[in-house]
Design a protein around this motif. Structure first.
Motif, short mmCIF file in Angstrom:
data_model
loop_
_atom_site.label_atom_id
_atom_site.label_comp_id
_atom_site.label_asym_id
_atom_site.label_seq_id
_atom_site.Cartn_x
_atom_site.Cartn_y
_atom_site.Cartn_z
N LYS A 1 0.50 -1.36 -0.24
CA LYS A 1 -0.46 -0.01 0.25
C LYS A 1 0.82 1.31 0.15
N ALA A 2 1.81 1.78 -0.10
CA ALA A 2 3.12 2.50 -0.24
C ALA A 2 3.11 2.72 -1.30
N GLY A 3 1.74 4.04 -1.83
CA GLY A 3 1.00 4.42 -2.39
C GLY A 3 2.52 4.97 -3.48
N PRO A 4 2.89 6.23 -3.47
CA PRO A 4 3.87 6.78 -4.25
C PRO A 4 4.72 5.91 -4.87
N LEU A 5 5.35 5.44 -3.27
CA LEU A 5 7.06 4.60 -3.90
C LEU A 5 5.89 3.23 -5.21
N VAL A 6 4.67 2.77 -4.68
CA VAL A 6 4.90 1.88 -6.01
C VAL A 6 4.12 2.32 -7.00
N THR A 7 3.86 3.19 -7.05
CA THR A 7 2.85 4.26 -8.19
C THR A 7 4.45 3.73 -8.85
N PHE A 8 5.15 4.99 -8.26
CA PHE A 8 6.91 5.16 -8.55
C PHE A 8 7.14 4.13 -9.74
N ALA A 9 7.95 2.66 -8.76
CA ALA A 9 8.39 1.63 -9.19
C ALA A 9 7.77 1.09 -11.00
N ARG A 10 5.68 1.22 -10.41
CA ARG A 10 5.56 0.81 -11.91
C ARG A 10 5.46 1.87 -12.96
N SER A 11 5.08 2.80 -12.45
CA SER A 11 5.44 3.96 -13.28
C SER A 11 6.90 3.95 -14.43
N GLN A 12 8.00 3.80 -13.66
CA GLN A 12 9.04 3.12 -14.16
C GLN A 12 9.30 1.69 -14.68
N GLY A 13 8.56 1.13 -14.56
CA GLY A 13 8.12 -0.80 -15.24
C GLY A 13 9.37 -0.86 -14.09
N LEU A 14 9.19 -0.83 -12.41
CA LEU A 14 9.83 -1.88 -11.81
C LEU A 14 9.03 -2.42 -11.00
N PRO A 15 8.17 -3.81 -11.40
CA PRO A 15 7.02 -4.50 -10.71
C PRO A 15 7.78 -4.63 -9.52
N ILE A 16 7.11 -4.94 -8.55
CA ILE A 16 6.72 -5.38 -6.77
C ILE A 16 6.85 -7.17 -7.40
N ALA A 17 8.03 -7.64 -6.27
CA ALA A 17 8.81 -8.49 -6.60
C ALA A 17 8.43 -9.71 -5.38
N VAL A 18 8.42 -10.75 -4.93
CA VAL A 18 7.79 -11.70 -3.58
C VAL A 18 9.28 -11.95 -3.49
N ARG A 19 9.41 -12.24 -2.52
CA ARG A 19 11.32 -13.84 -2.19
C ARG A 19 10.45 -14.09 -1.13
N GLY A 20 10.80 -15.97 -1.62
CA GLY A 20 9.82 -16.85 -0.04
C GLY A 20 11.30 -16.98 0.54
N GLY A 21 11.71 -18.38 -0.39
CA GLY A 21 13.08 -19.02 0.24
C GLY A 21 14.18 -18.68 -0.51
N GLY A 22 13.98 -17.67 -2.07
CA GLY A 22 14.66 -17.57 -2.52
C GLY A 22 15.20 -18.28 -3.55
N HIS A 23 14.56 -20.08 -3.44
CA HIS A 23 15.17 -21.00 -3.93
C HIS A 23 14.78 -21.12 -6.06
N SER A 24 15.46 -20.49 -6.42
CA SER A 24 14.92 -19.87 -7.84
C SER A 24 15.87 -19.39 -8.65
N SER A 25 15.68 -20.29 -9.69
CA SER A 25 17.03 -19.91 -10.97
C SER A 25 16.96 -18.73 -11.93
N SER A 26 15.10 -18.18 -11.64
CA SER A 26 14.47 -17.09 -12.87
C SER A 26 14.66 -15.65 -11.71
N THR A 27 14.44 -14.87 -12.55
CA THR A 27 14.39 -13.50 -12.11
C THR A 27 12.84 -13.41 -11.53
N ALA A 28 12.01 -14.53 -11.00
CA ALA A 28 10.54 -14.14 -10.86
C ALA A 28 10.38 -13.69 -9.95
N SER A 29 11.34 -13.88 -8.71
CA SER A 29 11.27 -13.01 -7.48
C SER A 29 12.01 -12.66 -7.23
N ALA A 30 12.85 -11.71 -7.44
CA ALA A 30 13.34 -10.29 -7.71
C ALA A 30 12.96 -9.18 -8.59
#
Length: 464
Positions: free
Chosen positions: A54-83
């Motif tokens: 919900k961090a409004g402007p922060l998320v808005t900035f990230a998305r406006s710059q094409g910088l999506p939110i990602a979620v890291r669980g255990g980080g056990h992946s070789s893709s950038t889906a959690s980065a």
């Protein structure tokens, strides 16, 4: 109202870090899948996840710059889906495990590692449906489907997910269960991270014995024909508590071997009887023992401790024949010259419990009784890195070449889909993963995340 990173730092119970801050950490299992991000929120309670989203402007900035939110669980992946370059929500501190012995339900936070879940649930003579790598966390594993030693007896982890607490795209905290938001529960049973961030999972627990029988039998590559033939014979009589892997890799002497690794969730007597056929082949190296279950669940860990670059992909086969395995071995031999710790892993789970569930019962669509193969390129150096993806795709095609068209066109097991899961310019690969369930998933996406805030893993496009 949270207007800045500074506000987020004072609002969250967990640590909020920017580059240069103490504790700033965006690390993952595969260093090639890491992306330096602007902010890391290490959640310690559900509300931290909600505040980060919900961090409004922060998320808005990230998305406006094409910088999506990602979620890291255990980080056990070789893709950038959690980065991500933007806002990374880190769930590793959300790792609490609670067992209700009477109802046989586990209340497990998404960052809890499989090794810790096994230890805690076994105190009650119970076990959760978890994977064979103990270093993986339960959250992403479950919402991607979840296969493991208990698959034969109890099915997928996703099918054993009873309910969950989910933080949605606007920060709303909701329950997903059969009585509350049942469509959301249907979606997270195999639909991945497309609908929100899981803050707690409630999973069915099942009886689990304290020990299991395990074997590891090594053969020279010249014995491929005999090994494949014997595995096929074993598959005809495979019991639900038995799992076998056929590994192709280099041994400690740097020579190639074909290795049969087996786990029988049973007494030693039953395990010896199940795997005697492999011992009778005359392996050049023999390891077998009755092990504590908490140790058996760590047997697949050693390859995961390898340093350096890593990239994996999955394949499906419906024909396991020696001629094709030999061709695959020859292709692997070329790869291992450039990435010396690369492996091929043929996985033989009893899949009947998964296949008997109607495909429309949950988002997970891979209900066919295909065999899973993991192609893993590890120890990747800088010179070879630009070519690894193409090499893995070639290896994947050889693995499945003698199988049906459906198997050849499959992306492999969803949680092994690292070559494809972040290619989301279109939904071509997403359609392949979810198949006939995709239209319903599009409707659920429209309801819970119409702006595609969660778009990192086989991104589902909302319906029009």
């Amino acid at each position: 109202m949270i207007h800045s990173v500074a506000d987020l730092k004072t609002s969250c119970k967990g640590r909020v870090c920017e580059p240069g801050d103490e504790g700033y950490d965006y690390s993952k299992w595969a260093p090639n899948s890491m992306i330096p991000c602007k902010v890391v929120v290490t959640a310690e309670e559900t509300e931290d996840i909600a505040k980060a989203i919900k961090a409004g402007p922060l998320v808005t900035f990230a998305r406006s710059q094409g910088l999506p939110i990602a979620v890291r669980g255990g980080g056990h992946s070789s893709s950038t889906a959690s980065a991500t370059e933007g806002l990374l929500i880190d769930l590793r501190k959300l790792n609490k495990i609670r067992v209700d012995e009477e109802t046989k339900v586990g209340y497990i936070q998404p960052g809890a590692l499989i090794r810790d879940i096994e230890v805690e649930t076994l105190k009650y003579g119970l076990g959760a449906c978890v994977g064979v790598c103990s270093q993986v966390s339960i959250g992403g594993y479950t919402v991607g489907g979840g296969i493991g030693y208990s698959t034969g007896a109890y099915g997928l982890a996703a099918d054993n997910l009873m309910s969950a607490t989910v933080v949605l795209a606007h920060g709303e905290i909701v329950e997903a269960s059969e009585s509350e938001n049942p469509d959301l529960l249907w979606g997270i049973r195999g639909g991945g991270s497309n609908f929100g961030v899981l803050a707690e999972l409630r999973v069915k627990l099942h009886p689990q014995r304290a020990d299991a029988y395990a074997v590891s039998y090594s053969f020279p590559p010249t014995r491929i024909n005999e090994v494949v033939e014997e595995i096929n014979k074993w598959k005809d009589v495979q019991k639900v508590h038995e799992t076998v892997f056929m590994l192709i890799g280099l041994g400690p002497d740097k020579q190639p071997y074909v290795v049969i690794n087996g786990v029988s969730n049973s007494s030693q007597e039953d395990g010896e009887a199940a795997f005697k056929r492999f011992l009778d082949l005359g392996p050049v190296n023999i390891i077998n023992a009755q092990l504590p279950w908490t140790e058996a669940c760590k047997l697949a860990d050693p390859p995961n401790d390898i340093a350096g670059g890593k990239l994996i992909c999955g394949a499906h086969i419906d024909t396991f024949d020696a001629v094709q395995v030999q061709k695959t071995f020859e292709a692997w031999e070329e790869m291992v010259k450039k990435a010396p710790i690369s492996i091929l892993l043929y996985e033989f789970y009893h899949y009947g419990k998964v296949a008997e569930v109607p495909v429309e019962s949950a988002a997970f669509a891979q209900r066919h009784e295909l065999m899973t193969v993991l192609c893993a390129c590890m120890g990747i150096g800088d010179e070879y890195a630009p070519y690894v993806r193409d090499e893995l795709l070639r290896l994947k095609s050889i693995v499945a070449a003698s199988s049906s068209k459906d198997a050849q066109e499959s992306l492999g097991y969803a949680n092994y889909g690292d070559l494809f899961c972040t290619l989301n310019e279109t939904d071509e690969y997403t359609k392949k993963i979810f198949k006939s369930n995709y239209p319903r998933l599009k409707e659920i996406k429209k309801k819970y995340d119409p702006d595609m805030v969660f778009n990192r893993w086989f991104a589902i496009q909302p319906s029009d």
